[in-house]
Write an enzyme that holds these catalytic residues in place. Structure first.
Site, PDB file in Angstrom:
ATOM      1  N   SER A  19      18.006 -38.992 -53.766  1.00 59.86           N
ATOM      2  CA  SER A  19      16.506 -39.408 -53.241  1.00 59.86           C
ATOM      3  C   SER A  19      16.166 -40.411 -53.517  1.00 59.86           C
ATOM      4  O   SER A  19      16.824 -41.352 -54.804  1.00 59.86           O
ATOM      5  CB  SER A  19      15.916 -37.998 -53.560  1.00 59.86           C
ATOM      6  OG  SER A  19      15.481 -36.583 -52.954  1.00 59.86           O
ATOM      7  N   SER A  67      13.793 -36.779 -48.070  1.00 59.31           N
ATOM      8  CA  SER A  67      14.356 -37.333 -49.271  1.00 59.31           C
ATOM      9  C   SER A  67      13.943 -38.815 -49.648  1.00 59.31           C
ATOM     10  O   SER A  67      13.796 -38.896 -50.931  1.00 59.31           O
ATOM     11  CB  SER A  67      15.477 -37.644 -49.259  1.00 59.31           C
ATOM     12  OG  SER A  67      16.277 -36.939 -48.382  1.00 59.31           O
ATOM     13  N   CYS A 104      12.151 -31.541 -58.027  1.00 54.18           N
ATOM     14  CA  CYS A 104      13.248 -32.524 -57.151  1.00 54.18           C
ATOM     15  C   CYS A 104      14.141 -32.514 -58.232  1.00 54.18           C
ATOM     16  O   CYS A 104      13.759 -32.496 -58.953  1.00 54.18           O
ATOM     17  CB  CYS A 104      12.332 -33.594 -56.841  1.00 54.18           C
ATOM     18  SG  CYS A 104      13.752 -34.638 -56.264  1.00 54.18           S
ATOM     19  N   HIS A 310      18.641 -31.531 -44.017  1.00 52.18           N
ATOM     20  CA  HIS A 310      18.979 -32.170 -45.437  1.00 52.18           C
ATOM     21  C   HIS A 310      20.382 -33.168 -45.266  1.00 52.18           C
ATOM     22  O   HIS A 310      21.073 -32.970 -44.407  1.00 52.18           O
ATOM     23  CB  HIS A 310      18.698 -31.736 -46.895  1.00 52.18           C
ATOM     24  CG  HIS A 310      18.778 -33.119 -47.448  1.00 52.18           C
ATOM     25  ND1 HIS A 310      19.460 -33.477 -48.315  1.00 52.18           N
ATOM     26  CD2 HIS A 310      17.520 -33.716 -48.726  1.00 52.18           C
ATOM     27  CE1 HIS A 310      18.918 -34.411 -49.211  1.00 52.18           C
ATOM     28  NE2 HIS A 310      17.832 -33.533 -49.433  1.00 52.18           N
ATOM     29  N   MET A 314      19.864 -31.867 -51.796  1.00 52.79           N
ATOM     30  CA  MET A 314      18.487 -30.740 -52.804  1.00 52.79           C
ATOM     31  C   MET A 314      19.572 -30.672 -53.780  1.00 52.79           C
ATOM     32  O   MET A 314      19.857 -29.690 -53.749  1.00 52.79           O
ATOM     33  CB  MET A 314      17.568 -30.132 -52.062  1.00 52.79           C
ATOM     34  CG  MET A 314      16.829 -31.287 -50.284  1.00 52.79           C
ATOM     35  SD  MET A 314      17.938 -29.555 -49.479  1.00 52.79           S
ATOM     36  CE  MET A 314      16.578 -28.251 -49.362  1.00 52.79           C
TER      37      MET A 314
END
Length: 391
Positions: A19, A67, A104, A310, A314
């Site tokens: 990210s 992201s 996150c 994604h 994550m």
């Protein structure tokens, strides 16, 4: 007509894991934005370039994906035995909304480096050479995280040879330990079951493991929703009907987990929960073109973030994956082969990721005491971010 000039806000643009986000020291924000409320939300939205009906975030720092539409606010911690408070804001791309409902995990890997470089960690805790363990209080979910930051000659070491699938270039390894990672104050399994029957109009009744670890996550079997678990982004993200069906799973699962009262509320809670689908290990070609052979992984998993598949995984969802894999009887554990599991290496769209977790059955309730993984982080740019004055 007279227009006010742009304001300058000290900021650092950092990659953490797979990210990217804009990092702020709390005391550097305009005074009105140093507390929760509309002034803070409006500032973060304008920094990132949201809401953008074109979906590109061209007039901001965002990268037009879940992201890369992220913000972090750090401050010295008042919590006992912690160095820094970490507040994460997931910025919606096309809506005027900043979601503070979860953490996150990927950007967590950059929190320690920012904290050290910006004087938020006492110098006595930073070796000249070695590893500095930064004690992070995750303010969104009120949990402790230990970030192991490599130090060379008294400064954060960012370069190295650690490779992370989903990130093009190698960097220094940053080890993360998520302590007691059940999200918030709720139970690890909010329904009390390792596997539930989840009614979703588009699919009927699905088997689902719903867990609060790292981030609230709903796991379903890939084959039950018409997938193999080896899909890449274009296989899902270019199909509006598929996205709508996966969002329906998320909305109905949110109600069953007690996160919202009605499915209509799901649109105002985009960051949590996540939806992921799992299957036994299969050979596939990752988005990089590299073949991931089934013999090198324990299972495959794909996860949705902010309404899209994604591109990798994550960090918080990886914690949920590790926790669920460690508990015999969950869908994730079954996909990994079942039995007692303390560490798994799973396949995701960009490659593989290893995550470990320790789970215990205490007085009839499952508890995960720790989950761990390795990521990397580095500063991309630092200085000031300019934004038109906002209210």
């Amino acid at each position: 007509m007279t227009f006010k000039p742009q304001i300058k806000v000290p900021a650092t643009y950092m990659r953490g894991g797979t990210s990217k986000g804009v990092f702020f020291n709390l005391t550097d924000l305009p005074e009105a934005a140093q507390v929760a409320g509309s002034a803070r939300d409006n500032l973060l939205l304008r920094v990132i370039g949201s809401p953008d009906p074109y979906g590109k975030q061209t007039d901001g720092m965002g990268g037009a994906t879940s992201s890369t539409s992220k913000t972090v606010i750090l401050s010295k911690s008042d919590q006992p035995d912690h160095d820094v408070d970490y507040l994460f804001g997931q910025v919606a791309i096309d809506k005027p909304f900043v979601d503070f409902s979860g953490n996150c995990g990927n950007l967590t890997s950059a929190v320690g480096a920012f904290a050290i470089s910006n004087g938020l960690v006492d110098s006595s805790r930073i070796p000249k050479n070695g590893i500095a363990v930064v004690r992070v209080w995750q303010a969104n979910i009120k949990k402790s995280i230990l970030v192991h930051v490599p130090i060379s000659n008294g400064e954060v070491q960012e370069t190295g040879d650690f490779e992370l699938d989903g990130v093009t270039f190698p960097a220094a390894e940053v080890k993360l330990e998520f302590m007691d990672p059940a999200d918030g104050d709720g139970a690890l399994f909010p329904t009390g079951n390792l596997v539930d029957e989840l009614e979703v109009p588009e699919f009927g009744v699905l088997k689902a493991t719903m867990i609060n670890a790292g981030i609230p996550t709903i796991f379903v079997n890939a084959q039950d929703i018409g997938y193999t678990g080896t899909e890449l982004q274009d296989d899902i993200n270019n199909d509006p009907q598929a996205l709508a069906k996966l969002e329906s799973i998320r909305a109905h699962g949110s109600v069953k987990m007690g996160l919202i009262k009605h499915i209509s509320e799901a649109t105002a809670r985009q960051h949590t929960p996540k939806v992921a689908f799992v299957n036994k290990a299969k050979t596939y070609v990752a988005s990089s073109g590299k073949e991931i052979h089934h013999d090198t992984i324990d299972f495959v998993v794909r996860a949705m973030s902010m309404g899209k598949l994604h591109h990798a995984m994550m960090g918080t969802a990886a914690v949920a994956i590790g926790a669920a894999a460690a508990i015999n009887g969950t869908l994730v554990n079954a996909a990994a082969g079942g039995g007692q599991i303390n560490e798994v290496n799973f396949g995701h769209p960009s490659g593989t990721l290893k995550v470990g977790a320790k789970a215990e059955l205490i007085e009839g309730n499952w508890q995960v005491t720790k989950a761990s993984m390795s990521r990397s982080a580095r500063v991309l740019m630092e200085g000031v971010v300019r934004v038109p004055a906002v209210n």
